[in-house]
Design an enzyme around this catalytic site. Structure first.
Site, PDB file in Angstrom:
ATOM      1  N   GLU A 484       0.800  -1.237   0.000  1.00 33.93           N
ATOM      2  CA  GLU A 484       0.000   0.000   0.000  1.00 33.93           C
ATOM      3  C   GLU A 484       0.831   1.286   0.000  1.00 33.93           C
ATOM      4  O   GLU A 484       0.340   2.321  -0.440  1.00 33.93           O
ATOM      5  CB  GLU A 484      -0.980   0.053   1.171  1.00 33.93           C
ATOM      6  N   LYS A 604       5.022  -0.770   3.891  1.00 36.59           N
ATOM      7  CA  LYS A 604       4.133  -0.599   5.043  1.00 36.59           C
ATOM      8  C   LYS A 604       3.989  -1.905   5.811  1.00 36.59           C
ATOM      9  O   LYS A 604       3.956  -1.932   7.038  1.00 36.59           O
ATOM     10  CB  LYS A 604       2.767  -0.105   4.569  1.00 36.59           C
TER      11      LYS A 604
END
Length: 789
Positions: A484, A604
């Site tokens: 992401e 992430k």
């Protein structure tokens, strides 16, 4: 915490929302946050009640643009119950002196208890003790018992209880620029037998909602309507040392409920037939006892207590009542408004647990996806693709609900959101279909709805794959992976990345397994499916080719997260940690600096390593072999090392996946990540996010870590396969599963030995396969199998 309770001592406004999330009570149909009934929504407290699948869509103006969002609706608040001395102010922990305060979540019976001792001045005190339940046997009922005990005071106490329809969605600070007024046509009234009611409807989805309440007390009770509220009022007489009790009984219905004609009539009728608090508690305890037996998990020490809390919240969100509903898996449970109550890919982490305990719930959650298959096909057609393109965020009807903009709280800027390009959600749905059918033996679902979903998801992947004649392989371009952080190449004029390894490998898996499923279908069913979908042999040949030629990028001897990942700059991890401390949300930090994480080798959460979470080492090697690559232990370990040092763990799922993967060969490091997964919500590791709702996928994932990860449990080809991983910190544990018609197969791992007990009432023998041998256990038989490390 103790083995079966979760306790908080003292009143701490800074911790109120965290406690409210973790003390939420629910039953799979609706849930209510653990807010204090005398407190209203403000910067400290946030009472919220949410019904599964109850959404509403509104349009707001944000940053000069019209933005449409669908939210899980905060329903009318059934909790309010406040009290005061005549002529005085209403007592709350924020406005009166608190001498003592305690909150206890009783996990076994599903009850929330609070006790507060207020200082009334001149040596006088008032102790308020409450117990609360959201009924697990009757999914439409809730109740609140309040006990008042005065010391050195004799006299009246005013008590007001209400149903409040003036609520809005305001539980997440960064959403407050958006319209949160979801309820309209709020009306209240008085029914017979001491019952008040409140009804309303959602503004655009037009869901009708009704609540009815009774107040039981030893003193006369009056009723009134009051500006969007339905109110009970009574005046108690207190004497020192004597306890006076008030019970509030509430029923909730919506127009989405089956087998009713009108929500208001159903709510008034239901609450009027309840015998009282004692009867509700008795049936509620029985229902919870049955759930605990089916979901039995025996883990010693602190880890065991946390796992029970996690299981408690999973069952409150997805209980057997959920099997009767058209709902998905809300990423933040029914515990708050973060992510707007949307459905992401979290069933990938939730269903593996449910499959082996509550398969009827898993099946219902897969039905949610099947009912939205046509919407996914429409989305694919609109994108110029064949097959089904499921949305990254889903809500009521299966259209893409991913926000167009998201707010960076650090910079105060609204930024474009490109996470709708996470098309790997389709592979997750296909994987869930396969896992459910393998664990449950539900061939009927696999041959009908399951096969159809697999076919259309495969059709999408085959159509999305572009052939490169120079490379002799297929590419999947313009996607975003689980990471992401990376949604585009540096300085690119369009979002999306090429050949995300996780996306391509899982797409290849889906294509290969779909071919196998279609070939195994009974001939009449296969003919029906071919006729309905226009499938022909030429298309299957194309799928076979794509499943073997999808491009998997490598760099420096490791699997690349996506094509070009190895060309990105290295981040000064030490410098950023020194400057900011917690850098889990590195994307927000860099954006506030005018930079972008797209420039760096920084993730992430687990992306490539998710492959080690989904597939056993043998399966992963076979998958890469099918794609023309050799994936030996050396390459995989280098890959794990590489991303281990380049991940900020900005998701609660990341620690879980890393712990799962590392448990296979790096046990000392594995436990640290397992601990992070266990502590994620209770310690609010993500910094304030738990107060907006628990992280359901991470909670269920920790249960599955003990159920499948550490034992190496797979339900594959009609057998229970086990390849246990001995972790010193968790060397003894046991659990019960439901497998292929066997209710209550007990497994226990302890001191290098595996014990499996098959219930006598089972339908037939169970094949158990360990790395070095196979055993067949008959119903009523217990196997004692020594393990080799």
């Amino acid at each position: 915490m103790t083995g079966w309770t979760w306790e908080y001592e003292g009143y701490d406004p800074a911790e109120a929302r965290l406690r409210e999330s973790l003390c939420t009570l629910g039953n799979g149909y609706f849930a209510t946050r653990g807010a204090l009934p005398e407190c209203t929504a403000d910067e400290v407290h946030y009472p919220g009640t949410y019904a599964a699948g109850c959404y509403n869509r509104l349009t707001s103006r944000v940053a000069g643009r019209r933005v449409e969002n669908e939210d899980m609706v905060n329903l009318p608040n059934w909790l309010p119950l406040r009290f005061r001395l005549p002529g005085g102010a209403w007592l709350t922990p924020d406005t009166a002196d608190v001498l003592e305060h305690r909150e206890i979540l009783h996990l076994a019976p599903g009850l929330f208890e609070r006790m507060t001792r207020y200082d009334l001045g001149e040596g006088r005190t008032l102790t308020v003790r409450q117990e609360r339940l959201v009924h697990m046997a009757d999914p439409h009922m809730a109740a609140l018992r309040t006990e008042f005990t005065a010391q050195r005071y004799a006299g009246p106490l005013e008590v007001e209880a209400a149903l409040d329809g003036t609520v809005t969605n305001a539980g997440v600070a960064r959403y407050r620029d958006l319209d949160g007024r979801h309820l309209t046509h709020v009306h209240s009234g008085i029914a017979d037998a001491g019952t008040v009611w409140l009804r309303c409807r959602t503004r655009t989805s037009d869901i009708r909602i009704a609540l009815a309440a009774r107040l039981l007390a030893d003193s006369p009770v009056s009723m009134r309507k009051d500006n969007g509220r339905a109110v009970h009022h009574t005046r108690l007489h207190l004497t020192p040392g004597h306890t006076v009790t008030v019970d509030k009984l509430v029923a909730l219905h919506t127009s989405r409920d089956p087998a009713i004609s009108d929500p208001l009539h159903a709510a008034v009728d239901r609450v009027g037939r309840v015998d009282g608090w004692a009867a509700l508690v008795a049936s509620h305890r029985t229902a919870w006892g049955q759930l605990w037996r089916r979901g039995e998990l025996d883990v010693p020490g602190e880890a065991g207590t946390i796992l029970r809390l996690h299981l408690f919240h999973v069952l409150q969100t997805l209980s057997p009542h959920t099997a009767d509903l058209d709902v998905g898996v809300p990423a933040r449970g029914l515990h708050g408004e973060a992510y707007r109550g949307h459905v992401f890919w979290d069933e990938l982490f939730v269903l593996p647990y449910l499959n082996l305990h509550f398969p009827e719930v898993s099946r219902a959650l897969l039905h949610y996806r099947y009912r939205r298959l046509e919407r996914a096909r429409t989305a694919a057609r609109d994108a110029g693709r064949r097959g089904a393109m499921y949305p990254w965020q889903s809500g009521s009807d299966g259209r893409e609900e991913t926000q167009q903009l998201h707010l960076n709280p650090r910079s105060g800027r609204w930024m474009p959101d490109h996470t709708h390009l996470q098309h790997h959600v389709g592979s997750a749905i296909a994987y869930n279909v396969w896992q459910y059918c393998e664990a449950s033996g539900d061939t009927e679902f696999l041959h009908t709805k399951g096969a159809e979903m697999l076919l259309q998801i495969s059709r999408f992947w085959a159509d999305a794959a572009e052939y490169d004649p120079h490379l002799g392989r297929h590419h999947i371009r313009g996607v975003v992976g689980p990471d992401e952080y990376h949604d585009a190449y540096p300085d690119a004029d369009r979002p999306g990345l090429d050949d995300n390894a996780y996306t391509n490998v899982t797409a290849a898996w889906v294509l290969a397994h779909t071919i196998d499923v279609l070939r195994s279908l009974p001939e009449p069913r296969r003919r029906e499916l071919d006729e309905r979908t226009g499938l022909d042999a030429g298309e299957l040949d194309h799928w076979e080719e794509v499943s073997r030629t999808l491009h998997i990028p490598f760099h420096d001897g490791v699997i690349s997260q996506f094509e070009g990942y190895g060309d990105l700059e290295e981040l000064d991890w030490h410098g950023y940690r020194k400057q900011y401390g917690d850098i889990r949300r590195l994307d927000r930090i860099l954006e506030a600096e005018g930079d972008t994480v797209n420039r760096y080798q920084a993730s992430k959460q687990a992306d490539v390593l998710m492959l080690g979470y989904l597939f056993s080492p043998a399966e992963l090697q076979a998958l890469f072999g099918r794609l023309g690559h050799s994936l030996d232990e050396h390459i995989w370990r280098r890959t794990v090392d590489y991303y281990l040092h380049r991940t900020s763990h900005g998701s609660t799922l990341s620690g879980l996946v890393h712990g799962w993967v590392l448990a296979r060969d790096r046990r000392a490091e594995a436990w640290a990540f397992c601990q992070e997964a266990l502590q994620g919500d209770i310690a609010d590791i993500q910094g304030g996010t738990t107060g907006e709702g628990i992280h359901l996928g991470a909670m269920a994932g920790t249960l599955d870590l003990v159920q499948r990860g550490l034992p190496g449990l797979e339900t594959r080809n009609g057998a229970l396969r086990l390849n246990p991983v001995p972790l010193p910190e968790l060397s003894s544990y046991g659990f019960t599963i439901r497998y292929h018609g066997h209710w209550g197969v007990r497994l226990r791992l302890e001191s290098g030995r595996l014990e499996i007990e098959v219930p006598a009432s089972g339908p037939g023998p169970i094949d158990v396969r360990l790395p070095d041998r196979t055993a067949r256990l008959q119903p009523g038989e217990t196997g004692h199998l020594p393990l080799t490390d």
